[in-house]
Design an enzyme around this catalytic site. Structure first.
Site, PDB file in Angstrom:
ATOM      1  CB  CYS A 138      -0.429   0.191   0.878  1.00  0.00           C
ATOM      2  SG  CYS A 138      -2.175  -0.987   1.114  1.00  0.00           S
ATOM      3  CG  ASP A 139       3.653   4.587   1.547  1.00  0.00           C
ATOM      4  OD1 ASP A 139       3.951   5.401   0.746  1.00  0.00           O
ATOM      5  OD2 ASP A 139       4.236   5.003   2.905  1.00  0.00           O
ATOM      6  CG  LEU A 140       6.366  -0.841  -3.920  1.00  0.00           C
ATOM      7  CD1 LEU A 140       7.053  -1.187  -2.782  1.00  0.00           C
ATOM      8  CD2 LEU A 140       5.664  -1.460  -5.058  1.00  0.00           C
ATOM      9  CG  ASN A 144       8.371   2.630   2.161  1.00  0.00           C
ATOM     10  OD1 ASN A 144       9.391   3.490   2.603  1.00  0.00           O
ATOM     11  ND2 ASN A 144       7.465   3.429   1.674  1.00  0.00           N
TER      12      ASN A 144
END
Length: 311
Positions: A138-140, A144
């Site tokens: 969900c936050d690629l 990250n």
């Protein structure tokens, strides 16, 4: 489960602050000079403790996976700072080569296609582990994706996924909103949810696939631009037909039309090259090509082709 058990907080010294984490949080580099080891410490306020707990939980769940960053302690720590503010923090392994953003910048803003191919495959391997267990990152985004010295002879680096504070776990409701932190890597259904219906409105693995497509564009030197109010990316150099097709399959507008992790791992752009002596074991290329053409006729109609160097 093997956890690094020799981390002694009393022996740690803060070397530097690596970045911010929200309004009051921060990420710092910690060193144990007695053991000659370095760790990353992620600190936040108690209000953000659930995100840190989730991140730690996911790292521990995939602790033995070589494509997921490893926790260096198996529990959430608590402390009070000099302003009497209650804080919580976790420890994880230190990526001495930084993150994917830094790697792209150090390369002059664009990686070679071989490097993009290798990086993409490693990201896919990390996503495969997550998706197969019902997790969605969900936050690629490049920051990250952490870069480590490689354990493979002749290779300069390996990649691992990190930053799981906003991830969806298997027990969480797929209809809930899972916001990312950087819009240029967020999927359409995460930004404009009301434009989708049915299963396409739910948060699933396809969300990470869209983000991966944008990351591949970034590795090729792409940058986000605004074209008639839409979130568009521009490439300044052509990429190979294989890479173009790979990105197209990641960036299908409807989540249900995007390729899966397994499909992308088998895609010619990301597929692991077999040694010459074993290559005869593969199905002949003309057979694979004919089968793929038949399977992808409808898919070709659904996935928009880029207009020039705009995506």
């Amino acid at each position: 489960m093997e956890i690094i058990e020799d981390l002694k907080e009393s022996s740690l010294e803060t070397v530097s602050v690596l970045g911010k984490l929200g309004t009051f949080g921060f990420v710092s580099l910690q060193s144990d000079s007695n053991l000659g080891k370095s760790y990353v410490k992620k600190t936040s306020t108690l209000e953000q403790s659930k995100n840190l707990e989730k991140e730690l939980r996911i790292m521990l769940r995939f602790h033995n996976n070589p494509f997921i960053v490893r926790a260096s302690s198996d529990h959430l720590h608590f402390a009070t700072n000099t302003k009497s503010m209650s804080l919580c923090y976790i420890y994880m392994e230190y990526a001495s080569l930084g993150n994917l953003n830094k790697m792209i910048s150090d390369a002059g803003g664009r990686l070679s296609e071989d490097s993009v191919r290798r990086a993409t495959r490693m990201i896919l391997q990390g996503l495969k582990a997550l998706h197969s267990e019902g997790f969605v990152h969900c936050d690629l985004k490049p920051s990250n994706v952490l870069v480590f010295p490689s354990n493979t002879r002749g290779e300069p680096w390996d990649l691992k996924l990190a930053g799981f504070g906003l991830s969806k776990e298997p027990t969480m409701d797929s209809s809930l909103l899972f916001p990312g932190t950087l819009e240029e890597y967020m999927s359409p259904e995460a930004i404009e949810r009301d434009r989708f219906v049915g299963k396409d409105k739910l948060i699933g693995p396809a969300r990470d696939i869209w983000s991966l497509g944008r990351i591949v564009l970034r590795m090729f030197g792409g940058i986000p631009v605004e074209v008639r109010g839409s979130n568009t990316w521009r490439l300044y150099e052509d990429i190979s037909p294989e890479a173009t097709d790979f990105v197209r399959r990641c960036l299908a507008w409807r989540p249900s039309n995007r390729a899966t992790v397994d499909e992308l791992l088998d895609h010619p752009f990301a597929a692991e090259k077999l040694p010459l002596l074993l290559s005869f074991l593969r199905v002949p290329s003309f057979v694979r090509r004919n089968v793929n053409e038949k399977l992808n006729v409808r898919q070709e109609e659904l996935i928009p082709k880029p207009q020039g160097l705009l995506w």
